[in-house]
Design an enzyme around this catalytic site. Structure first.
Site, mmCIF file in Angstrom:
data_model
loop_
_atom_site.group_PDB
_atom_site.id
_atom_site.type_symbol
_atom_site.label_atom_id
_atom_site.label_comp_id
_atom_site.label_asym_id
_atom_site.label_seq_id
_atom_site.Cartn_x
_atom_site.Cartn_y
_atom_site.Cartn_z
ATOM 1 N N HIS A 153 -0.855 -0.563 -9.592
ATOM 2 C CA HIS A 153 -1.458 -1.177 -8.505
ATOM 3 C C HIS A 153 -2.016 -2.639 -9.508
ATOM 4 O O HIS A 153 -3.322 -2.964 -9.590
ATOM 5 C CB HIS A 153 -2.753 -0.760 -7.887
ATOM 6 C CG HIS A 153 -3.145 -1.328 -6.611
ATOM 7 N ND1 HIS A 153 -3.569 -0.587 -5.506
ATOM 8 C CD2 HIS A 153 -3.089 -2.644 -6.339
ATOM 9 C CE1 HIS A 153 -3.813 -1.407 -4.503
ATOM 10 N NE2 HIS A 153 -3.631 -2.876 -5.173
ATOM 11 N N GLU A 212 -2.945 7.205 -4.781
ATOM 12 C CA GLU A 212 -3.277 6.690 -6.315
ATOM 13 C C GLU A 212 -5.020 6.841 -6.511
ATOM 14 O O GLU A 212 -5.488 6.770 -7.726
ATOM 15 C CB GLU A 212 -2.907 5.181 -6.329
ATOM 16 C CG GLU A 212 -3.604 4.322 -5.064
ATOM 17 C CD GLU A 212 -3.302 3.069 -5.174
ATOM 18 O OE1 GLU A 212 -2.098 2.572 -5.109
ATOM 19 O OE2 GLU A 212 -4.098 1.949 -5.213
ATOM 20 N N ARG A 246 0.826 -1.347 -0.138
ATOM 21 C CA ARG A 246 0.014 0.192 -0.019
ATOM 22 C C ARG A 246 0.974 1.485 -0.025
ATOM 23 O O ARG A 246 1.854 1.140 0.632
ATOM 24 C CB ARG A 246 -0.746 0.115 1.295
ATOM 25 C CG ARG A 246 -2.027 -0.934 1.395
ATOM 26 C CD ARG A 246 -3.062 -0.739 0.000
ATOM 27 N NE ARG A 246 -4.273 -1.601 -0.104
ATOM 28 C CZ ARG A 246 -4.258 -2.622 -0.833
ATOM 29 N NH1 ARG A 246 -3.406 -2.866 -1.598
ATOM 30 N NH2 ARG A 246 -5.447 -3.322 -0.714
#
Ligand code: NAD
Length: 330
Positions: A295, A263, A234
């Protein structure tokens, strides 16, 4: 069970429909879940969300008013969900705790190798008919020390891959996994000692109050000059401003990032026609020793198949009032 599925992407659509096999009435929505898009779930008993859908207390209030009693997460991570607020509203939550630890560990490895062997620069040179090798020298992975921070499902898998490469493996976790310690000749260290020893550091922790900005000016100060940092967990695990300073000074030699603190609203979408507004991200993307992916570490056929299957199973359990074992707030 009538379920509104938010943030449905093209890459996962067919997997969801196939796993569901018309069992539940699925409303596939491209929209992200926000206070104003809750209305798209009118008449549903459940919703299903992606990592880009934030479940805040305000969203939960709206969901409760709309009669939503269950939420299925299409992810393992749940830092985007206010679990305490969902408990208060008696809204059930279930995630997909495991779908393929291999997918994420292999992507972390891909970032390591691409950074080390400068695959992107080498490919770009070939496109320009520049066949020179100057400036592309990498290092042998064999014999290097890899520090794995977080040795749960994904971190353990990475230990197995790195062991296969002939790396020395050191790890940091609040819970020690004896099985992998023996299998991969690995030792657990405190964070500071791991940072002192590792040539490559890969993060495999959940994001929470304790792990937020675990990689910051202080912890990077403990690391070797030229260290490689890989983050497929993360974005919030790393203080982005601090790593930019460390990249500029050369203290951090390589940075592979699949996740980014800010993000939300950027990753998973096509912004190719927009003016980039995030100056920090713009700076990160200028470094020749930084590789960014959006991601996508989880994105393999196996993962998508397993995420869809577990999501439908979680909906089955919601409908039948049984426990799936994947609950977050029971
Ligand atoms: P996991 O729960 O199996 O392992 C997490 C490990 O972190 C555990 O061993 C736990 O003891 C350790 N840990 C937790 N808090 C800690 C702390 N404060 N200090 C030290 N260790 C701590 O999780 P996993 O399945 O291996 O996934 C790890 C993370 O990867 C997830 O939380 C998620 O954020 C991320 N992830 C990313 C993607 C992607 O596509 N990029 C996909 C799946 C998961």
């Amino acid at each position: 069970m009538k379920t509104a599925i938010y943030s449905v992407h093209k890459f996962e659509r067919d997997y969801l429909l196939q796993a569901n096999n018309s069992r539940h009435e699925l409303i596939l929505l491209e929209e992200t879940l926000t206070v104003s898009t809750v209305k798209l779930a009118a008449g549903c008993q459940a919703i299903c969300i992606f990592v880009s859908d934030k479940i805040t207390a305000a969203v939960l209030d709206k969901l409760y008013d709309a009669g939503i009693s269950c939420i299925a997460l299409r992810s393992a991570g749940y830092n985007h969900v206010d679990i305490a607020a969902a408990k208060k509203q008696r809204i059930r939550l279930a995630r997909v705790p495991q779908y393929s630890p291999y997918s994420v560990a292999e992507h972390a490895t891909a970032l390591m190798l691409a950074l080390n062997r400068q695959i992107i620069h080498a490919h770009n040179r070939i496109n320009e008919q520049n066949f020179s090798l100057d400036g592309l020298t990498g290092f042998d992975m064999h014999g290097k020390t890899v520090g794995i921070i977080g040795t749960g499902k994904i971190g353990s898998q990475l230990a197995s891959i790195m062991h296969g490469f002939g790396c020395n493996i050191v790890a940091y976790d609040t819970v020690q996994n004896k099985q992998i310690t023996t299998a991969y000749d690995m030792s657990y260290l405190d964070l500071k000692t791991l940072c002192h020893q590792a040539d490559i550091i890969s993060l495999h922790l959940p994001l929470n109050n304790e792990t937020n900005h675990i990689i910051c000016q202080e912890s990077m100060g403990w690391m070797k000059k030229g260290v490689m940092i890989i983050n497929t967990s993360r974005g919030g695990l790393i203080h982005t401003g601090d790593i930019i300073v460390a990249l500029k000074s050369g203290h951090v030699g390589y940075f592979g990032m699949d996740v980014y603190e800010e993000e939300e609203g950027l990753f998973f979408e096509d912004h190719s026609l927009d003016i980039l507004q995030d100056d920090v991200f713009a700076r990160l993307s200028t470094f020749r020793n930084v590789i960014i992916t959006s991601h996508q570490a989880f994105l393999t056929e196996t993962s998508l198949k397993n995420i869809a299957a577990t999501t439908v199973y979680n909906l089955d359990c919601f409908e039948q009032g049984t426990l799936s074992g994947n609950e977050l707030n029971m």
